[in-house]
Design a protein around this motif. Structure first.
Motif, PDB file in Angstrom:
ATOM      1  N   GLN A   1      -1.048  -2.550   3.204  1.00 52.49           N
ATOM      2  CA  GLN A   1      -1.030  -2.128   4.598  1.00 52.49           C
ATOM      3  C   GLN A   1      -2.353  -1.434   4.924  1.00 52.49           C
ATOM      4  O   GLN A   1      -2.970  -0.824   4.044  1.00 52.49           O
ATOM      5  CB  GLN A   1       0.121  -1.143   4.842  1.00 52.49           C
ATOM      6  CG  GLN A   1       1.505  -1.724   4.746  1.00 52.49           C
ATOM      7  CD  GLN A   1       1.904  -2.492   5.999  1.00 52.49           C
ATOM      8  OE1 GLN A   1       1.123  -2.639   6.937  1.00 52.49           O
ATOM      9  NE2 GLN A   1       3.130  -2.983   6.007  1.00 52.49           N
ATOM     10  N   PRO A   2      -2.810  -1.523   6.175  1.00 50.86           N
ATOM     11  CA  PRO A   2      -4.034  -0.805   6.552  1.00 50.86           C
ATOM     12  C   PRO A   2      -3.914   0.686   6.237  1.00 50.86           C
ATOM     13  O   PRO A   2      -2.864   1.290   6.446  1.00 50.86           O
ATOM     14  CB  PRO A   2      -4.124  -1.045   8.065  1.00 50.86           C
ATOM     15  CG  PRO A   2      -3.369  -2.312   8.292  1.00 50.86           C
ATOM     16  CD  PRO A   2      -2.255  -2.307   7.285  1.00 50.86           C
ATOM     17  N   ALA A   3      -4.982   1.245   5.713  1.00 50.93           N
ATOM     18  CA  ALA A   3      -5.057   2.677   5.376  1.00 50.93           C
ATOM     19  C   ALA A   3      -4.197   3.052   4.170  1.00 50.93           C
ATOM     20  O   ALA A   3      -4.047   4.232   3.855  1.00 50.93           O
ATOM     21  CB  ALA A   3      -4.689   3.552   6.568  1.00 50.93           C
TER      22      ALA A   3
ATOM     23  N   ARG B   1     -11.371  -5.417  -5.967  1.00 46.57           N
ATOM     24  CA  ARG B   1     -10.500  -4.429  -6.606  1.00 46.57           C
ATOM     25  C   ARG B   1     -10.584  -3.110  -5.860  1.00 46.57           C
ATOM     26  O   ARG B   1     -10.395  -2.040  -6.418  1.00 46.57           O
ATOM     27  CB  ARG B   1     -10.888  -4.266  -8.078  1.00 46.57           C
ATOM     28  CG  ARG B   1     -10.736  -5.552  -8.882  1.00 46.57           C
ATOM     29  CD  ARG B   1     -11.195  -5.358 -10.315  1.00 46.57           C
ATOM     30  NE  ARG B   1     -10.355  -4.415 -11.037  1.00 46.57           N
ATOM     31  CZ  ARG B   1      -9.192  -4.731 -11.629  1.00 46.57           C
ATOM     32  NH1 ARG B   1      -8.739  -5.948 -11.553  1.00 46.57           N
ATOM     33  NH2 ARG B   1      -8.500  -3.825 -12.272  1.00 46.57           N
ATOM     34  N   LEU B   2     -10.897  -3.192  -4.568  1.00 41.33           N
ATOM     35  CA  LEU B   2     -11.036  -1.973  -3.764  1.00 41.33           C
ATOM     36  C   LEU B   2      -9.676  -1.509  -3.271  1.00 41.33           C
ATOM     37  O   LEU B   2      -8.786  -2.300  -3.085  1.00 41.33           O
ATOM     38  CB  LEU B   2     -11.956  -2.260  -2.579  1.00 41.33           C
ATOM     39  CG  LEU B   2     -13.393  -2.678  -2.954  1.00 41.33           C
ATOM     40  CD1 LEU B   2     -14.186  -2.968  -1.695  1.00 41.33           C
ATOM     41  CD2 LEU B   2     -14.079  -1.606  -3.786  1.00 41.33           C
TER      42      LEU B   2
ATOM     43  N   GLU C   1       4.198  -0.259   1.432  1.00 44.27           N
ATOM     44  CA  GLU C   1       2.759  -0.337   1.699  1.00 44.27           C
ATOM     45  C   GLU C   1       2.157  -1.692   1.314  1.00 44.27           C
ATOM     46  O   GLU C   1       0.943  -1.881   1.419  1.00 44.27           O
ATOM     47  CB  GLU C   1       2.024   0.779   0.935  1.00 44.27           C
ATOM     48  CG  GLU C   1       2.348   2.173   1.442  1.00 44.27           C
ATOM     49  CD  GLU C   1       1.522   3.235   0.727  1.00 44.27           C
ATOM     50  OE1 GLU C   1       0.297   3.069   0.641  1.00 44.27           O
ATOM     51  OE2 GLU C   1       2.127   4.213   0.252  1.00 44.27           O
ATOM     52  N   ILE C   2       3.007  -2.631   0.909  1.00 46.04           N
ATOM     53  CA  ILE C   2       2.523  -3.957   0.530  1.00 46.04           C
ATOM     54  C   ILE C   2       2.946  -4.980   1.577  1.00 46.04           C
ATOM     55  O   ILE C   2       4.133  -5.152   1.850  1.00 46.04           O
ATOM     56  CB  ILE C   2       3.043  -4.355  -0.866  1.00 46.04           C
ATOM     57  CG1 ILE C   2       2.418  -3.435  -1.920  1.00 46.04           C
ATOM     58  CG2 ILE C   2       2.743  -5.816  -1.172  1.00 46.04           C
ATOM     59  CD1 ILE C   2       2.882  -3.706  -3.337  1.00 46.04           C
ATOM     60  N   VAL C   3       1.971  -5.655   2.162  1.00 48.00           N
ATOM     61  CA  VAL C   3       2.222  -6.667   3.188  1.00 48.00           C
ATOM     62  C   VAL C   3       2.643  -7.982   2.545  1.00 48.00           C
ATOM     63  O   VAL C   3       3.563  -8.659   3.003  1.00 48.00           O
ATOM     64  CB  VAL C   3       0.958  -6.889   4.050  1.00 48.00           C
ATOM     65  CG1 VAL C   3       1.187  -8.001   5.073  1.00 48.00           C
ATOM     66  CG2 VAL C   3       0.560  -5.599   4.745  1.00 48.00           C
TER      67      VAL C   3
END
Length: 204
Positions: free
Chosen positions: A140-142, A203-204, A115-117
């Motif tokens: 990653q998106p979402a 930090r979202l 999940e990390i681009v």
């Protein structure tokens, strides 16, 4: 240490040395030569090595010793077969307590998460530890990744897969839209450090 041009590739290595080039791994604090598998600064010597900086004796003396060894500033090691592995730049090491943490090692772990681009690790000032490793992460998106999940993942992977020492952990995380890089693809760590210190990072 002189290593010939023979050589097959080895995963993770930049290869063996060219002919007529010498190299050794040196403890940057003591100047002691280190053996295979031990990490230290890469020193090079040979006919293709520069003689110094024109008109700048101070810079020359800081880079070359009296025997003509060039101090590369790279943290490296050789394996038993003479393959060279580059770990990180010495000046980019994070000084956590009495330890030195190479950001590139932690970045490799972070980038293995599905999940990390992209990710980058920088030093963040800490009153007790001196500096702590802080990760900037592009999700990653979402993705639902949060700070705790990122830190837990790195700790687990470092311990079980990469056999990384316990002190090499992410201790602060910030999520960002993109990692700032130079046109050559080099992470602009100073920009990230400034962003972290400004307190305005997402930090979202």
């Amino acid at each position: 240490m002189a290593i010939g041009p023979e050589g097959n590739q080895r995963c993770g290595s930049c290869g063996r040395l060219e002919q007529n080039l010498e190299a050794k791994i040196v403890d940057p604090k003591t100047g002691e030569a280190l053996g295979p598998g031990q990490r230290g600064e890469l020193w090079l010597k040979g006919p293709t090595i520069m003689q110094g900086y024109l008109g700048d004796a101070e810079a020359t003396n800081a880079t070359l010793n009296s025997e003509g060894w060039l101090k590369t500033g790279d943290l490296c090691y050789f394996d038993q077969d003479g393959f060279l592995f580059i770990v990180d730049r010495l000046k980019e090491l994070i000084k956590y307590k009495a330890y030195q943490v190479p950001p590139a090692e932690l970045e490799h772990v972070l980038q293995s998460h599905p999940e990390i681009v992209d990710a980058a690790v920088v030093p963040y000032p800490h009153e007790e530890s001196g500096q702590i490793p802080m990760a900037f992460v592009v999700r990653q998106p979402a993705s639902t990744l949060d700070e705790k999940k990122v830190m837990d993942y790195v700790a687990k992977q470092a311990r079980l897969v990469l056999n990384v020492a316990p002190y090499k952990k992410i201790r602060r995380v910030s999520f960002i839209n993109a990692i700032p890089k130079s046109p050559a693809g080099k992470i602009l760590r100073r920009e990230l450090v400034n962003l972290a210190l400004s307190g305005t990072q997402s930090r979202l």
